[in-house]
Design a protein around this motif. Sequence first.
Motif, PDB file in Angstrom:
ATOM      1  N   ILE A  74      10.096  39.198 -24.723  1.00 15.40           N
ATOM      2  CA  ILE A  74      10.858  38.100 -25.314  1.00 15.40           C
ATOM      3  C   ILE A  74      11.840  37.544 -24.291  1.00 15.40           C
ATOM      4  CG2 ILE A  74      12.474  37.450 -27.159  1.00 15.40           C
ATOM      5  CD1 ILE A  74      11.407  39.898 -28.737  1.00 15.40           C
ATOM      6  N   ASP A  75      11.852  36.215 -24.142  1.00 21.53           N
ATOM      7  CA  ASP A  75      12.913  35.527 -23.406  1.00 21.53           C
ATOM      8  C   ASP A  75      14.042  35.272 -24.396  1.00 21.53           C
ATOM      9  OD1 ASP A  75      11.408  35.477 -21.092  1.00 21.53           O
ATOM     10  OD2 ASP A  75      10.647  33.443 -21.423  1.00 21.53           O
ATOM     11  N   ILE A  76      15.190  35.889 -24.170  1.00 21.17           N
ATOM     12  CA  ILE A  76      16.292  35.841 -25.131  1.00 21.17           C
ATOM     13  C   ILE A  76      17.026  34.506 -25.015  1.00 21.17           C
ATOM     14  CG2 ILE A  76      18.416  36.968 -25.897  1.00 21.17           C
ATOM     15  CD1 ILE A  76      17.287  39.571 -24.640  1.00 21.17           C
ATOM     16  N   LEU A  77      17.277  33.902 -26.170  1.00 18.79           N
ATOM     17  CA  LEU A  77      17.978  32.616 -26.226  1.00 18.79           C
ATOM     18  C   LEU A  77      19.402  32.755 -26.747  1.00 18.79           C
ATOM     19  CD1 LEU A  77      15.060  30.467 -27.701  1.00 18.79           C
ATOM     20  CD2 LEU A  77      15.796  30.610 -25.298  1.00 18.79           C
ATOM     21  N   TYR A  78      19.592  33.535 -27.805  1.00 14.92           N
ATOM     22  CA  TYR A  78      20.913  33.687 -28.428  1.00 14.92           C
ATOM     23  C   TYR A  78      21.127  35.153 -28.802  1.00 14.92           C
ATOM     24  CZ  TYR A  78      20.604  28.616 -29.024  1.00 14.92           C
ATOM     25  OH  TYR A  78      20.457  27.268 -28.815  1.00 14.92           O
ATOM     26  N   CYS A  79      22.330  35.651 -28.520  1.00 16.31           N
ATOM     27  CA  CYS A  79      22.672  37.035 -28.876  1.00 16.31           C
ATOM     28  C   CYS A  79      24.065  37.068 -29.489  1.00 16.31           C
ATOM     29  CB  CYS A  79      22.629  37.932 -27.642  1.00 16.31           C
ATOM     30  SG  CYS A  79      23.008  39.671 -27.993  1.00 16.31           S
ATOM     31  N   ARG A 161      17.662  54.552 -19.995  1.00 16.51           N
ATOM     32  CA  ARG A 161      18.226  54.215 -21.298  1.00 16.51           C
ATOM     33  C   ARG A 161      17.818  52.814 -21.712  1.00 16.51           C
ATOM     34  NH1 ARG A 161      22.331  56.202 -18.260  1.00 16.51           N
ATOM     35  NH2 ARG A 161      23.182  54.104 -17.948  1.00 16.51           N
ATOM     36  N   THR A 162      18.060  52.521 -22.968  1.00 20.75           N
ATOM     37  CA  THR A 162      17.830  51.165 -23.454  1.00 20.75           C
ATOM     38  C   THR A 162      19.000  50.263 -23.059  1.00 20.75           C
ATOM     39  OG1 THR A 162      18.845  51.744 -25.598  1.00 20.75           O
ATOM     40  CG2 THR A 162      16.436  51.915 -25.417  1.00 20.75           C
ATOM     41  N   TYR A 163      18.685  49.014 -22.778  1.00 16.45           N
ATOM     42  CA  TYR A 163      19.682  47.983 -22.511  1.00 16.45           C
ATOM     43  C   TYR A 163      19.487  46.872 -23.534  1.00 16.45           C
ATOM     44  CZ  TYR A 163      20.513  50.218 -17.977  1.00 16.45           C
ATOM     45  OH  TYR A 163      20.828  51.108 -16.990  1.00 16.45           O
ATOM     46  N   GLY A 164      20.597  46.296 -23.980  1.00 20.40           N
ATOM     47  CA  GLY A 164      20.553  45.376 -25.106  1.00 20.40           C
ATOM     48  C   GLY A 164      20.321  43.919 -24.757  1.00 20.40           C
ATOM     49  N   GLY A 165      20.762  43.060 -25.687  1.00 18.11           N
ATOM     50  CA  GLY A 165      20.395  41.660 -25.675  1.00 18.11           C
ATOM     51  C   GLY A 165      21.310  40.715 -24.933  1.00 18.11           C
ATOM     52  N   TYR A 166      22.356  41.218 -24.268  1.00 16.30           N
ATOM     53  CA  TYR A 166      23.137  40.349 -23.386  1.00 16.30           C
ATOM     54  C   TYR A 166      22.325  40.202 -22.091  1.00 16.30           C
ATOM     55  CZ  TYR A 166      27.527  41.533 -25.998  1.00 16.30           C
ATOM     56  OH  TYR A 166      28.519  41.738 -26.934  1.00 16.30           O
ATOM     57  N   ALA A 167      21.182  39.612 -22.176  1.00 15.00           N
ATOM     58  CA  ALA A 167      20.254  39.578 -21.044  1.00 15.00           C
ATOM     59  C   ALA A 167      19.274  38.428 -21.222  1.00 15.00           C
ATOM     60  CB  ALA A 167      19.497  40.905 -20.940  1.00 15.00           C
ATOM     61  N   GLU A 168      18.527  38.143 -20.172  1.00 16.51           N
ATOM     62  CA  GLU A 168      17.559  37.050 -20.221  1.00 16.51           C
ATOM     63  C   GLU A 168      16.245  37.457 -20.872  1.00 16.51           C
ATOM     64  OE1 GLU A 168      17.108  35.475 -16.290  1.00 16.51           O
ATOM     65  OE2 GLU A 168      18.794  34.111 -16.579  1.00 16.51           O
ATOM     66  N   ARG A 169      15.861  38.709 -20.718  1.00 20.29           N
ATOM     67  CA  ARG A 169      14.547  39.122 -21.210  1.00 20.29           C
ATOM     68  C   ARG A 169      14.609  40.553 -21.719  1.00 20.29           C
ATOM     69  NH1 ARG A 169      14.019  36.508 -16.341  1.00 20.29           N
ATOM     70  NH2 ARG A 169      12.944  34.493 -16.434  1.00 20.29           N
ATOM     71  N   ILE A 170      13.625  40.905 -22.563  1.00 25.52           N
ATOM     72  CA  ILE A 170      13.516  42.265 -23.070  1.00 25.52           C
ATOM     73  C   ILE A 170      12.070  42.540 -23.467  1.00 25.52           C
ATOM     74  CG2 ILE A 170      13.951  41.763 -25.521  1.00 25.52           C
ATOM     75  CD1 ILE A 170      15.780  44.320 -25.494  1.00 25.52           C
ATOM     76  N   VAL A 171      11.697  43.819 -23.482  1.00 20.53           N
ATOM     77  CA  VAL A 171      10.384  44.266 -23.956  1.00 20.53           C
ATOM     78  C   VAL A 171      10.634  45.225 -25.116  1.00 20.53           C
ATOM     79  CG1 VAL A 171       8.292  45.548 -23.382  1.00 20.53           C
ATOM     80  CG2 VAL A 171       9.312  44.002 -21.688  1.00 20.53           C
ATOM     81  N   VAL A 172      10.013  44.947 -26.282  1.00 22.44           N
ATOM     82  CA  VAL A 172      10.273  45.728 -27.491  1.00 22.44           C
ATOM     83  C   VAL A 172       8.957  46.010 -28.209  1.00 22.44           C
ATOM     84  CG1 VAL A 172      11.495  45.800 -29.711  1.00 22.44           C
ATOM     85  CG2 VAL A 172      12.552  44.663 -27.753  1.00 22.44           C
ATOM     86  N   ARG A 173       8.838  47.199 -28.751  1.00 19.32           N
ATOM     87  CA  ARG A 173       7.682  47.583 -29.558  1.00 19.32           C
ATOM     88  C   ARG A 173       7.525  46.633 -30.738  1.00 19.32           C
ATOM     89  NH1 ARG A 173       7.220  53.577 -32.351  1.00 19.32           N
ATOM     90  NH2 ARG A 173       5.015  53.459 -32.960  1.00 19.32           N
ATOM     91  N   GLU A 174       6.317  46.155 -30.993  1.00 17.23           N
ATOM     92  CA  GLU A 174       6.084  45.122 -32.008  1.00 17.23           C
ATOM     93  C   GLU A 174       6.681  45.477 -33.361  1.00 17.23           C
ATOM     94  OE1 GLU A 174       2.371  42.590 -33.958  1.00 17.23           O
ATOM     95  OE2 GLU A 174       2.023  44.631 -33.227  1.00 17.23           O
ATOM     96  N   ARG A 175       6.589  46.739 -33.769  1.00 19.82           N
ATOM     97  CA  ARG A 175       7.040  47.127 -35.100  1.00 19.82           C
ATOM     98  C   ARG A 175       8.530  46.891 -35.296  1.00 19.82           C
ATOM     99  NH1 ARG A 175       8.221  51.965 -37.893  1.00 19.82           N
ATOM    100  NH2 ARG A 175       7.774  53.394 -36.174  1.00 19.82           N
ATOM    101  N   PHE A 176       9.272  46.728 -34.210  1.00 22.79           N
ATOM    102  CA  PHE A 176      10.714  46.540 -34.304  1.00 22.79           C
ATOM    103  C   PHE A 176      11.133  45.112 -33.954  1.00 22.79           C
ATOM    104  CE2 PHE A 176       9.869  50.965 -34.085  1.00 22.79           C
ATOM    105  CZ  PHE A 176      10.779  51.520 -34.979  1.00 22.79           C
TER     106      PHE A 176
END
Length: 390
Positions: A74-79, A161-176
């Motif tokens: 996901i390319d993050i737009l708003y957090c 560790r996991t890093y959150g959504g204050y970022a440009e992109r992320i990879v997440v398991r579909e179920r979540f």
Amino acid sequence: MAGTRETMDTVVTDTFFLEKFADRTETVWTRSDASQIVEHHGAPTRAYGALYSNGPIHSMNIDRRARLPDDVAIDILYCGVCHSDIHMIRGEWGEQPFPMVPGHEFVGRVSAVGQAVTRFSPGDFAGVGCMVDSCKAGLEQYCTKGTTVTYASPDPRGPGRTYGGYAERIVVRERFVVKIPDGADLAFTPPLLCSGITTFSPMQHWRLGSGQRFAVIGLGGLGHTALKLAVHRGAKATVFTTSADKAKDAYAMGAKDVVVWQPAATDPIPLAEQMANRFNFLLSTIPLPFDVAPFLPRLRQDDIFVNVGAPGVIAGVSGGALWNQRRSIAGSCIGGMPETQEVVDYCSANAIRPQIELIRPDQIDESYLRVERKDVRYRFVIDLASDRIG
């Protein structure tokens, strides 16, 4: 999404109370073999975080893990900025791992999907909330082995560790990953993935319905969302707030009564006797310990006080206050993935929007100070698209 619609005559039907989240079984999850990794290697991603406890938020590069077959990129737009982010950065909830990239309520555009993904395609809008893995299917937040939260958790799918959504992109398991409905206003959606689900879930579980007397303690990021949800369900809502200047907002959101609560006073709740045995449901969103003793006598027989705010000691709970009228006190933690999808769909369909202030990434530190001063109406949302590179 259209403008907010708040109505006092909405009838809550049985569709609110279908037993859709009955799967309480724990499932065994094993880390995927390296051979399952598709040809998409993890890459550096621009993010905003702190290098040490109570440190400033600034730009940094982090490594996102490689995409697995059931992952969504996901390319993050708003957090959104949650008060929990501040507690974590400040070390107020115990020692935390650093560097840390906060953010557990965000939306963006799907850029790629793994070969096993069925619900998303590139170009879709998607959201991620407070967790990214769990040992449970349904009610994922109550995994007894420990839910993997969106940031500052050991990552079972990658190194570190996991890093959150204050970022440009992320990879997440579909179920979540949550599907964002067509027509939803993306900037207003992130708070629904934290404050929305955190307050919606206990309303579902304890079946808050039309005509019931509901009160929310605290009119902040969680509290104002709780008020809007309760009003739309047809509840008669009261707000307890320490900020007298929020009364006008509370009434505009549909509150029937506003009580300016003074925690340090000898008599913290004005006209307390007139509110004895009044409420069916008290929801506390206060994030720090406080004395709940003045609130318990306000509950009617067999009714409930639910804490979704303070993670520490709940002071002032006496056996007598609970014996009297057979009252209960309980806690609730965010919500599972089916409920999270439901609250996003429900708010979109009914034009229920949080009140937000849009900020740039370089204003995050300032936003933290303003949250601590209660100077936000009522949720900051970071416009990450405004600072997109690459």
